[in-house]
Design an enzyme around this catalytic site. Structure first.
Site: not given
Ligand SMILES: NC(=O)c1ccc[n+]([C@@H]2O[C@H](COP(=O)([O-])OP(=O)(O)OC[C@H]3O[C@@H](n4cnc5c(N)ncnc54)[C@H](O)[C@@H]3O)[C@@H](O)[C@H]2O)c1
Length: 297
Positions: A180, A27, A25, A76, A176, A163, A103-104, A49, A29-30
């Protein structure tokens, strides 16, 4: 809770140079923030990704130096995709030092709460796609990380993006929340098993509260209007790097809210007799120690 100070220029981060990192994951966000930071620190970063468009833009941007970022398209939740990813990284670099199971997904509308009926009026089976990616995907990544670390017989570090929802309930997000909580259970269970391994393998978890990413775009205004704590992706990157590189951390969680870091597994363990009860705590310890002894025999 124990406050942890992780400044942006934390000296330990320099140790990322030349580390081989596999992240899922990456591509947006985090993940994207973490890929960029690791690349600029001189690490060899590869990511898996499903989002080809953003991933290809990223690898074009991060193609410089002697450590171009590499992208593996795939999901994933598909074992063959993850195997191809890990095998590809090892073929390219000879080893993997750090794995970030990041990834999530969340689903739009919770399938567990919404009653969807088929044409004959029967209740439709709910989609468990959130679990496939956010829990099963992490389990598959962890399996391959541990296997790879063992095989290469060199220290390995696995960090899972959990999370706040790993610890507290998130109204309206039961699947979700379950996923988590599941990855927290995985980390807690593996920390003991991995401590008994001859290879030095560490596992830790990051538990972010709300982060401003595409994942949360739909809710950003509400969080801002209510003056709730908002993290930036770079805050979570700091916690991921801290746990990935700090050899004193194993089986721990860094909780992140408003860019403030706290370790919370230590205090939870230290107060077990209070929340579980003294007798239950004794029985738990007896069972745990017996399991440890059985492993050593
Ligand atoms: N944003 C928040 O508030 C938050 C808070 C707590 C935890 N998280 C966790 O942080 C992680 C990253 O989330 P984010 O906020 O950066 O979101 P995001 O959607 O920007 O990033 C998620 C990335 O995972 C990729 N992805 C989705 N499904 C996939 C798959 N089946 N196989 C491979 N890659 C896949 C997406 O394309 C994307 O690049 C996740 O696990 C999410 O649950 C996010």
């Amino acid at each position: 809770m124990t406050s942890v100070d992780i400044p942006a220029d934390y000296p330990l981060f320099a140790e990322a140079k030349d580390k081989v990192v596999a992240i899922t994951g990456g591509a947006t966000g985090i993940g994207a923030a973490t890929v960029s930071r690791l690349h600029s620190l001189g690490a060899y970063v590869s990511f898996l990704d499903v989002d080809r468009k953003n991933a290809e833009a990223m690898i074009q941007e991060l193609s410089g130096g002697n450590n171009p970022v590499r992208f593996y398209p795939g999901s994933v939740s598909v074992w063959a995709d993850q195997v191809r990813f890990f095998e590809g990284v090892v073929a390219q670099h000879g080893r993997v030092d750090i794995v970030l199971a990041n990834a999530g997904i969340m689903s739009a509308g919770e399938p567990l709460l919404a009653d969807t009926l088929d044409d004959e009026g029967h209740l439709k089976e709910p989609s468990l796609a959130v679990l496939d990616v956010t829990l099963q995907g992490v389990i598959l990544t962890s399996k391959l990380a541990i296997h790879t670390f063992r095989k290469q017989k060199s220290p390995g570090s696995l960090v899972i993006t959990g999370s706040a929802a790993s610890y507290v309930d998130g109204a309206g997000l039961p699947l979700y929340n379950a996923a988590k909580h599941g990855v927290l259970g995985l980390m807690r269970s593996l920390r003991d098993d991995l401590a008994a391994e001859p290879t030095d393998i560490r596992i830790n978890l990051v538990a972010p509260s709300f982060v401003e990413t595409p994942f949360t775009a739909h809710a950003l205004d509400i969080w801002r209007q209510n003056n709730l704590p908002i993290n930036q992706p770079s805050d979570i990157t700091k916690a991921l790097l801290f746990l990935a590189l700090n050899r004193e951390y194993h089986g721990r969680t860094i909780y992140v809210a408003a860019g403030i870091f706290s370790e919370i597994e230590g205090p939870i363990e230290a107060t077990r007799a209070t929340w579980l009860g003294k007798q239950n705590d004794e029985w738990y310890k007896q069972r745990r120690d017996k399991a440890r002894l059985a492993k050593e025999e």
